[in-house]
Design an enzyme around this catalytic site. Sequence first.
Site, PDB file in Angstrom:
ATOM      1  N   THR A  46       0.859  -1.183   0.000  1.00  0.00           N
ATOM      2  CA  THR A  46       0.000   0.000   0.000  1.00  0.00           C
ATOM      3  C   THR A  46       0.895   1.233   0.000  1.00  0.00           C
ATOM      4  O   THR A  46       2.092   1.161   0.242  1.00  0.00           O
ATOM      5  CB  THR A  46      -0.900   0.042   1.240  1.00  0.00           C
ATOM      6  OG1 THR A  46      -0.075   0.161   2.413  1.00  0.00           O
ATOM      7  CG2 THR A  46      -1.759  -1.196   1.351  1.00  0.00           C
ATOM      8  N   ILE A 141       6.632  -2.533   7.677  1.00  0.00           N
ATOM      9  CA  ILE A 141       6.547  -1.088   7.783  1.00  0.00           C
ATOM     10  C   ILE A 141       7.388  -0.463   6.671  1.00  0.00           C
ATOM     11  O   ILE A 141       8.577  -0.723   6.563  1.00  0.00           O
ATOM     12  CB  ILE A 141       7.030  -0.598   9.160  1.00  0.00           C
ATOM     13  CG1 ILE A 141       6.272  -1.328  10.280  1.00  0.00           C
ATOM     14  CG2 ILE A 141       6.856   0.910   9.267  1.00  0.00           C
ATOM     15  CD1 ILE A 141       4.774  -1.161  10.256  1.00  0.00           C
ATOM     16  N   LYS A 142       6.748   0.369   5.859  1.00  0.00           N
ATOM     17  CA  LYS A 142       7.442   0.987   4.726  1.00  0.00           C
ATOM     18  C   LYS A 142       8.113   2.282   5.155  1.00  0.00           C
ATOM     19  O   LYS A 142       7.473   3.165   5.745  1.00  0.00           O
ATOM     20  CB  LYS A 142       6.453   1.275   3.587  1.00  0.00           C
ATOM     21  CG  LYS A 142       5.948   0.039   2.881  1.00  0.00           C
ATOM     22  CD  LYS A 142       4.963   0.371   1.782  1.00  0.00           C
ATOM     23  CE  LYS A 142       5.631   0.838   0.523  1.00  0.00           C
ATOM     24  NZ  LYS A 142       4.651   0.971  -0.593  1.00  0.00           N
ATOM     25  N   ILE A 143       9.400   2.378   4.827  1.00  0.00           N
ATOM     26  CA  ILE A 143      10.191   3.563   5.142  1.00  0.00           C
ATOM     27  C   ILE A 143      10.871   4.034   3.864  1.00  0.00           C
ATOM     28  O   ILE A 143      11.595   3.259   3.229  1.00  0.00           O
ATOM     29  CB  ILE A 143      11.240   3.255   6.222  1.00  0.00           C
ATOM     30  CG1 ILE A 143      10.559   2.789   7.518  1.00  0.00           C
ATOM     31  CG2 ILE A 143      12.121   4.478   6.486  1.00  0.00           C
ATOM     32  CD1 ILE A 143      11.536   2.364   8.605  1.00  0.00           C
TER      33      ILE A 143
END
Length: 372
Positions: A46, A141-143
Amino acid sequence: MTQNSRTQALHDAGVSLWLDDLSRDRITSGNLQELIDTRTITGVTTNPAIFAAALSQGTSYDADIAELAQKGATVDEAVVRLTTDDVRAACDVMAPLYQQTAGVDGRVSIEVDPRLARETEATVEEAKRLAETVGRENVLIKIPATKEGLPAISGVIAAGISVNVTLIFSLNRYREVINAWMIGLERARDAGYDLSTIHSVASFFVSRVDTEIDRRLDELDLDADRRAALRSRAGLANARLAYRIFTDALDTERWRLLAAAGAPVQRPLWASTGTKDPQLPDTLYVVGLVAPNTVNTMPEKTLEALADHGEVVGDTVQDGYDDADELLDELGRLGIDYQDVVTVLETEGLQKFVDAWNELLGRLSQSLDAAR
């Protein structure tokens, strides 16, 4: 239900197929499960633009918005509640795949607030909050891979949290991402974490490289044949050279020590794989990037194109290094500055996420006001 033979062939070639989309309707209607059963989907990604689109369509979120409005929730509280609810539900749908693959697949990604991408400590804290709020082992978790994001990536992985590093365009930045990932694993190991539970992917963006370089090619005084011979090749070349960096990184003593401690590899994830140019084959960035230990996250339109007519012919990456090197060299000789290209793409990519996030907050704020 039967798996599509073309999507299954890509999976069998070592590429995990992840869907680059999520909405509540997709979860509650059973569509996500159907794509798992018939299109070999094994993960979900997402981003702020995807959530903005999901919340702007239909009535699936109306009851939650009314409840949040009644409780006096702020728009920031509301967006976290709605997005993490969707990601948690998708994680539950993906849980069997997560178990079957020992955590490699069955993953769902959610991005930290993109407005924090230039703030290291704020990104780390936000990532920890998101992981705790979703409360599922199979969340990623997107960083963003900004300069400030690199130490945040290390810090989040060091805390035992699995990470999807996003917005990678540059080969040099990808090297830095690999280093940040390994630093995080080394710190996690020293802190006593079980490294086998800490997974990561590195999202390398593909089609946007062609969009920017093709635009610059069109500005050069080249004959039509020469321009045509160079157009829409840089995205694949850049990604193939990234895969060479990936394999080189695994052939090091540093990695062997981490692997011996149980660490899984950080797989390259091909992102931005829908073609932007209608003149290009609609599966170009899928069938052109087949290699073991990779992920391809694609919008549903691209997924369906693959299922309908994509031709998977085995590894299309590792024999292409020399051609990829020569192409980027040739672009440089023509005056196309690679470093400027990737800097522009990172800046624009991050701004697009911030703009989408602000649009999401604006729409949600209106909905909350209307429900009060």
